[in-house]
Design a protein around this motif. Structure first.
Motif, PDB file in Angstrom:
ATOM      1  N   GLU A   9     -11.607  20.379  70.211  1.00 16.17           N
ATOM      2  CA  GLU A   9     -11.927  20.710  68.717  1.00 16.17           C
ATOM      3  C   GLU A   9     -13.554  21.001  68.625  1.00 16.17           C
ATOM      4  O   GLU A   9     -13.974  19.936  68.517  1.00 16.17           O
ATOM      5  CB  GLU A   9     -11.498  19.815  67.620  1.00 16.17           C
ATOM      6  CG  GLU A   9     -11.431  20.588  66.255  1.00 16.17           C
ATOM      7  CD  GLU A   9     -10.846  19.812  65.199  1.00 16.17           C
ATOM      8  OE1 GLU A   9     -10.725  18.436  65.233  1.00 16.17           O
ATOM      9  OE2 GLU A   9     -10.381  20.639  64.076  1.00 16.17           O
ATOM     10  N   HIS A  15     -10.247  25.161  67.948  1.00 15.76           N
ATOM     11  CA  HIS A  15      -9.812  24.547  69.084  1.00 15.76           C
ATOM     12  C   HIS A  15     -10.160  25.504  70.477  1.00 15.76           C
ATOM     13  O   HIS A  15     -10.027  26.528  70.184  1.00 15.76           O
ATOM     14  CB  HIS A  15      -8.457  24.211  69.275  1.00 15.76           C
ATOM     15  CG  HIS A  15      -7.969  23.119  67.935  1.00 15.76           C
ATOM     16  ND1 HIS A  15      -8.257  21.597  68.591  1.00 15.76           N
ATOM     17  CD2 HIS A  15      -7.775  23.260  67.077  1.00 15.76           C
ATOM     18  CE1 HIS A  15      -7.839  21.143  67.681  1.00 15.76           C
ATOM     19  NE2 HIS A  15      -7.754  22.031  66.437  1.00 15.76           N
ATOM     20  N   LEU A  45      -8.123  28.884  69.448  1.00 13.79           N
ATOM     21  CA  LEU A  45      -7.088  28.789  68.424  1.00 13.79           C
ATOM     22  C   LEU A  45      -7.726  28.432  67.135  1.00 13.79           C
ATOM     23  O   LEU A  45      -8.667  27.377  66.840  1.00 13.79           O
ATOM     24  CB  LEU A  45      -6.032  27.490  68.563  1.00 13.79           C
ATOM     25  CG  LEU A  45      -5.146  27.102  67.783  1.00 13.79           C
ATOM     26  CD1 LEU A  45      -4.064  28.429  67.458  1.00 13.79           C
ATOM     27  CD2 LEU A  45      -4.514  25.598  68.017  1.00 13.79           C
ATOM     28  N   ASN A  86      -7.066  27.087  63.840  1.00 14.21           N
ATOM     29  CA  ASN A  86      -5.875  26.171  63.363  1.00 14.21           C
ATOM     30  C   ASN A  86      -5.946  25.848  61.809  1.00 14.21           C
ATOM     31  O   ASN A  86      -6.798  25.264  61.283  1.00 14.21           O
ATOM     32  CB  ASN A  86      -5.871  25.068  63.987  1.00 14.21           C
ATOM     33  CG  ASN A  86      -4.675  24.185  64.135  1.00 14.21           C
ATOM     34  OD1 ASN A  86      -3.704  24.747  63.410  1.00 14.21           O
ATOM     35  ND2 ASN A  86      -4.601  22.906  64.639  1.00 14.21           N
ATOM     36  N   ARG A 103      -1.828  30.206  61.949  1.00 12.85           N
ATOM     37  CA  ARG A 103      -2.687  29.812  63.212  1.00 12.85           C
ATOM     38  C   ARG A 103      -2.724  31.084  64.222  1.00 12.85           C
ATOM     39  O   ARG A 103      -1.794  31.951  64.267  1.00 12.85           O
ATOM     40  CB  ARG A 103      -1.754  28.846  64.298  1.00 12.85           C
ATOM     41  CG  ARG A 103      -1.806  27.679  63.480  1.00 12.85           C
ATOM     42  CD  ARG A 103      -1.016  26.448  64.224  1.00 12.85           C
ATOM     43  NE  ARG A 103      -0.939  25.331  63.501  1.00 12.85           N
ATOM     44  CZ  ARG A 103       0.105  25.023  62.373  1.00 12.85           C
ATOM     45  NH1 ARG A 103       1.231  25.991  62.434  1.00 12.85           N
ATOM     46  NH2 ARG A 103       0.101  23.990  61.736  1.00 12.85           N
ATOM     47  N   LEU A 150      -1.439  23.572  73.528  1.00 15.32           N
ATOM     48  CA  LEU A 150      -0.684  23.427  71.996  1.00 15.32           C
ATOM     49  C   LEU A 150      -0.154  22.196  71.910  1.00 15.32           C
ATOM     50  O   LEU A 150      -0.003  21.754  70.950  1.00 15.32           O
ATOM     51  CB  LEU A 150       0.194  24.908  72.246  1.00 15.32           C
ATOM     52  CG  LEU A 150      -0.559  26.117  71.845  1.00 15.32           C
ATOM     53  CD1 LEU A 150       0.411  27.231  72.099  1.00 15.32           C
ATOM     54  CD2 LEU A 150      -1.215  26.145  70.673  1.00 15.32           C
ATOM     55  N   LEU A 186       1.986  21.350  68.698  1.00 14.04           N
ATOM     56  CA  LEU A 186       2.250  22.701  68.358  1.00 14.04           C
ATOM     57  C   LEU A 186       3.041  23.465  69.572  1.00 14.04           C
ATOM     58  O   LEU A 186       2.948  23.169  70.757  1.00 14.04           O
ATOM     59  CB  LEU A 186       0.980  23.690  68.199  1.00 14.04           C
ATOM     60  CG  LEU A 186       0.254  23.326  66.817  1.00 14.04           C
ATOM     61  CD1 LEU A 186      -1.059  24.025  66.917  1.00 14.04           C
ATOM     62  CD2 LEU A 186       0.875  23.496  65.482  1.00 14.04           C
ATOM     63  N   ASP A 188       4.650  28.352  66.764  1.00 16.71           N
ATOM     64  CA  ASP A 188       3.849  27.926  65.749  1.00 16.71           C
ATOM     65  C   ASP A 188       2.404  29.051  65.431  1.00 16.71           C
ATOM     66  O   ASP A 188       1.702  28.811  64.532  1.00 16.71           O
ATOM     67  CB  ASP A 188       3.148  26.448  65.739  1.00 16.71           C
ATOM     68  CG  ASP A 188       4.334  25.449  65.310  1.00 16.71           C
ATOM     69  OD1 ASP A 188       5.313  25.526  64.685  1.00 16.71           O
ATOM     70  OD2 ASP A 188       4.297  24.489  66.505  1.00 16.71           O
ATOM     71  N   ILE A 189       2.525  29.881  66.589  1.00 18.71           N
ATOM     72  CA  ILE A 189       1.414  30.715  66.442  1.00 18.71           C
ATOM     73  C   ILE A 189       1.734  32.036  65.605  1.00 18.71           C
ATOM     74  O   ILE A 189       2.676  32.873  66.165  1.00 18.71           O
ATOM     75  CB  ILE A 189       0.976  31.223  67.956  1.00 18.71           C
ATOM     76  CG1 ILE A 189       0.596  30.010  68.596  1.00 18.71           C
ATOM     77  CG2 ILE A 189      -0.420  32.094  67.734  1.00 18.71           C
ATOM     78  CD1 ILE A 189      -0.505  28.936  68.112  1.00 18.71           C
TER      79      ILE A 189
END
Ligand SMILES: [Zn+2]
Length: 217
Positions: free
Chosen positions: A2, A8, A24, A26, A30, A48, A53, A57-58
């Motif tokens: 992160e 991320h 990513l 987030n 996302r 992920l 994740l 979830d994206i």
């Protein structure tokens, strides 16, 4: 890793593990930038998973440009909205197949064709900047709130994107670099290699690019 709250990095490690940096965003939604090579997408899936994740979830995938090492991995994200610049899509569909080879495995239909301007996804307000040169429809993604530029293969820490692939153009690459270099930046997040943090390090990087690389282009 992160980098700061909400962002991320799944960093480049080596060519047998992954072949581009994946980012990513987030939040309540996302957004994943550049999922990378298909045969290396286990790396993205693992990263992920570390965040609890899954590809489902994206919400949105942003593709900086249509080279396989950046976008092939979209196949993992069947439920996500795939976005790329209109010009890159047209290039891949109409021109690239004639060059053979390098675009293999990229047959897909994006859901949203991007143009330069603001793109709002959930709480993320991003600027899509058209930056041709490495490819005709390459984009940079600027996140003003975080002073962050995701530069794809336009510029790297200590380098610039190659222009010898189909659709590449050195003059356009220079113009595109000049278009982004004065943005207010604390983070420069390229498609390959190390990222840069701090406005003075980023400024120095662009100065080096102008003085060393521009004459070679
Ligand atoms: Zn590329």
């Amino acid at each position: 890793m992160e980098l700061f709250q909400g962002l991320h990095v799944f960093p480049w490690l080596n060519p047998t593990v992954n072949n581009c940096n994946t980012y990513l965003l987030n939040g309540s939604v996302r957004v994943l930038i550049d999922p990378g090579h298909k045969h290396l997408s286990g790396h993205v899936k693992d990263e992920l998973q570390k965040l609890n994740l899954s590809p489902r979830d994206i919400n949105t995938i942003l593709i900086t440009h249509g080279h396989p090492d950046h976008m092939e991995g979209i196949e993992l994200f069947q439920d996500s909205k795939i976005c790329m610049h209109r010009e890159e899509y047209n290039f891949i569909r109409e021109v690239a197949p004639h060059y053979g080879g390098i675009f293999e495995g990229t047959g897909f239909e994006p859901h949203i064709l991007l143009q330069e301007g603001t793109l709002k996804i959930g709480e993320f307000e991003l600027m899509i900047i058209h930056t041709p040169g490495h490819s005709p429809g390459s984009i940079c993604i600027y996140w003003p709130e975080k002073k962050t530029l995701v530069s794809g293969d336009l510029v790297f820490a200590g380098g610039v994107g190659r222009t010898d692939l189909p659709g590449g153009n050195s003059d356009e690459l220079k113009r595109s670099i000049r278009k982004v270099m004065d943005l207010d930046m604390e983070y420069l997040l390229p498609g390959h290699g190390e990222f840069l943090n701090g406005s003075s390090a980023i400024k120095e990087n662009f100065q080096e690019i102008e003085s060393f690389y521009f004459p070679l282009l």
